[in-house]
Design a protein around this motif. Structure first.
Motif, PDB file in Angstrom:
ATOM      1  N   ALA A   4       1.778 -11.731   3.978  1.00  0.00           N
ATOM      2  CA  ALA A   4       1.642 -10.276   4.109  1.00  0.00           C
ATOM      3  C   ALA A   4       2.123  -9.589   2.833  1.00  0.00           C
ATOM      4  O   ALA A   4       3.070 -10.042   2.192  1.00  0.00           O
ATOM      5  CB  ALA A   4       2.448  -9.780   5.298  1.00  0.00           C
ATOM      6  N   ALA A   5       1.466  -8.490   2.483  1.00  0.00           N
ATOM      7  CA  ALA A   5       1.897  -7.644   1.373  1.00  0.00           C
ATOM      8  C   ALA A   5       2.512  -6.376   1.955  1.00  0.00           C
ATOM      9  O   ALA A   5       2.209  -5.986   3.082  1.00  0.00           O
ATOM     10  CB  ALA A   5       0.707  -7.294   0.482  1.00  0.00           C
ATOM     11  N   MET A   6       3.397  -5.741   1.199  1.00  0.00           N
ATOM     12  CA  MET A   6       4.095  -4.557   1.683  1.00  0.00           C
ATOM     13  C   MET A   6       4.012  -3.439   0.652  1.00  0.00           C
ATOM     14  O   MET A   6       4.379  -3.647  -0.500  1.00  0.00           O
ATOM     15  CB  MET A   6       5.571  -4.892   1.935  1.00  0.00           C
ATOM     16  N   PRO A   7       3.543  -2.246   1.050  1.00  0.00           N
ATOM     17  CA  PRO A   7       3.614  -1.117   0.126  1.00  0.00           C
ATOM     18  C   PRO A   7       5.071  -0.747  -0.125  1.00  0.00           C
ATOM     19  O   PRO A   7       5.906  -0.818   0.782  1.00  0.00           O
ATOM     20  CB  PRO A   7       2.883   0.008   0.842  1.00  0.00           C
ATOM     21  N   VAL A   8       5.366  -0.346  -1.370  1.00  0.00           N
ATOM     22  CA  VAL A   8       6.728  -0.033  -1.781  1.00  0.00           C
ATOM     23  C   VAL A   8       6.707   1.304  -2.523  1.00  0.00           C
ATOM     24  O   VAL A   8       5.887   1.506  -3.415  1.00  0.00           O
ATOM     25  CB  VAL A   8       7.280  -1.144  -2.713  1.00  0.00           C
ATOM     26  N   VAL A   9       7.611   2.217  -2.135  1.00  0.00           N
ATOM     27  CA  VAL A   9       7.675   3.542  -2.754  1.00  0.00           C
ATOM     28  C   VAL A   9       9.103   3.795  -3.227  1.00  0.00           C
ATOM     29  O   VAL A   9      10.059   3.683  -2.445  1.00  0.00           O
ATOM     30  CB  VAL A   9       7.251   4.640  -1.749  1.00  0.00           C
ATOM     31  N   ALA A  10       9.238   4.155  -4.510  1.00  0.00           N
ATOM     32  CA  ALA A  10      10.545   4.483  -5.086  1.00  0.00           C
ATOM     33  C   ALA A  10      10.858   5.954  -4.832  1.00  0.00           C
ATOM     34  O   ALA A  10      10.000   6.815  -5.011  1.00  0.00           O
ATOM     35  CB  ALA A  10      10.537   4.201  -6.584  1.00  0.00           C
ATOM     36  N   VAL A  11      12.096   6.246  -4.414  1.00  0.00           N
ATOM     37  CA  VAL A  11      12.543   7.615  -4.162  1.00  0.00           C
ATOM     38  C   VAL A  11      13.888   7.841  -4.829  1.00  0.00           C
ATOM     39  O   VAL A  11      14.622   6.896  -5.088  1.00  0.00           O
ATOM     40  CB  VAL A  11      12.634   7.913  -2.642  1.00  0.00           C
ATOM     41  N   SER A  12      14.213   9.097  -5.088  1.00  0.00           N
ATOM     42  CA  SER A  12      15.498   9.395  -5.718  1.00  0.00           C
ATOM     43  C   SER A  12      16.601   9.644  -4.698  1.00  0.00           C
ATOM     44  O   SER A  12      17.775   9.466  -4.997  1.00  0.00           O
ATOM     45  CB  SER A  12      15.368  10.608  -6.648  1.00  0.00           C
ATOM     46  N   ASP A  13      16.241  10.060  -3.493  1.00  0.00           N
ATOM     47  CA  ASP A  13      17.215  10.419  -2.463  1.00  0.00           C
ATOM     48  C   ASP A  13      16.741   9.813  -1.137  1.00  0.00           C
ATOM     49  O   ASP A  13      15.777  10.294  -0.537  1.00  0.00           O
ATOM     50  CB  ASP A  13      17.296  11.942  -2.378  1.00  0.00           C
ATOM     51  N   ALA A  68       4.127   1.445  10.030  1.00  0.00           N
ATOM     52  CA  ALA A  68       2.933   2.288  10.045  1.00  0.00           C
ATOM     53  C   ALA A  68       1.765   1.381  10.402  1.00  0.00           C
ATOM     54  O   ALA A  68       1.410   0.499   9.628  1.00  0.00           O
ATOM     55  CB  ALA A  68       2.706   2.939   8.684  1.00  0.00           C
ATOM     56  N   GLY A  69       1.207   1.571  11.579  1.00  0.00           N
ATOM     57  CA  GLY A  69       0.183   0.640  12.035  1.00  0.00           C
ATOM     58  C   GLY A  69       0.844  -0.720  12.194  1.00  0.00           C
ATOM     59  O   GLY A  69       1.922  -0.830  12.727  1.00  0.00           O
ATOM     60  N   GLY A  70       0.256  -1.750  11.687  1.00  0.00           N
ATOM     61  CA  GLY A  70       0.853  -3.073  11.759  1.00  0.00           C
ATOM     62  C   GLY A  70       1.560  -3.485  10.489  1.00  0.00           C
ATOM     63  O   GLY A  70       1.841  -4.660  10.272  1.00  0.00           O
TER      64      GLY A  70
END
Length: 128
Positions: A6-15, A43-45
Motif C-alpha cells: 500500500a502507498a500512503m499520501p503524506v502532507v507536511a504541515v507547520s502546526d 479517508a475511504g480505505g
C-alpha cells in the motif's frame, strides 16, 4: 516489488493542532491515530499522514486528491464551501471553469488549499 504494498499520501504541515482541526472538522476525515509530530487520518480505505515539517506548504502541485462518485460531487463541493473552503482556479488549457469547478475531458474537479497552502482536490469522472 513496491506494487505489492500500500502507498500512503503524506502532507507536511507547520502546526499539527491547526491541521487536525482542518482535516477533521473542515474535511470530515476520521482520525486514526496520533504519531510523534503528526496524525494519521482515514479517508475511504486509505490512510493519510499529516506531519510537522519546516517545508510545509512548499509543494505547488496537488498533494492529495479525493475521488468522489459523480452523483456526490456537487454535494461535496457545496458542503466544503459551507465549511469555509475556497476553491482555486488555474489557467489550464482545455479546462472550462464554473464557480471554482473545472470541467475537462471526462472529469470535473475542484482544487483548494489547507491552512499551510498544500493543494488538495476533489474530482469525479463524468465518463459514461
Amino acid at each position: 516489488m513496491l506494487s505489492d504494498h500500500a502507498a500512503m499520501p503524506v502532507v507536511a504541515v507547520s502546526d499539527v493542532d491547526r491541521a487536525r482541526r482542518f482535516y477533521e472538522e473542515t474535511l470530515g476525515l476520521t482520525p486514526a491515530s496520533d504519531i510523534p509530530d503528526g496524525l494519521l487520518f482515514r479517508a475511504g480505505g486509505v490512510q493519510l499522514l499529516v506531519y510537522r515539517s519546516e517545508y510545509a506548504g512548499t509543494n505547488k502541485a496537488t498533494a492529495v486528491s479525493f475521488d468522489v462518485p459523480e452523483g456526490s460531487f456537487d454535494a461535496e463541493v457545496a458542503d466544503l464551501r459551507g465549511r469555509g473552503v475556497t476553491f482555486q482556479e488555474y489557467d489550464l488549457e482545455g479546462v472550462t471553469w464554473s464557480d471554482g469547478v473545472a470541467s475537462m475531458d471526462g472529469m470535473r474537479a475542484a482544487w483548494f488549499e489547507d491552512p499551510d497552502g498544500n493543494i488538495l482536490n476533489i474530482s469525479t469522472s463524468t465518463a459514461s
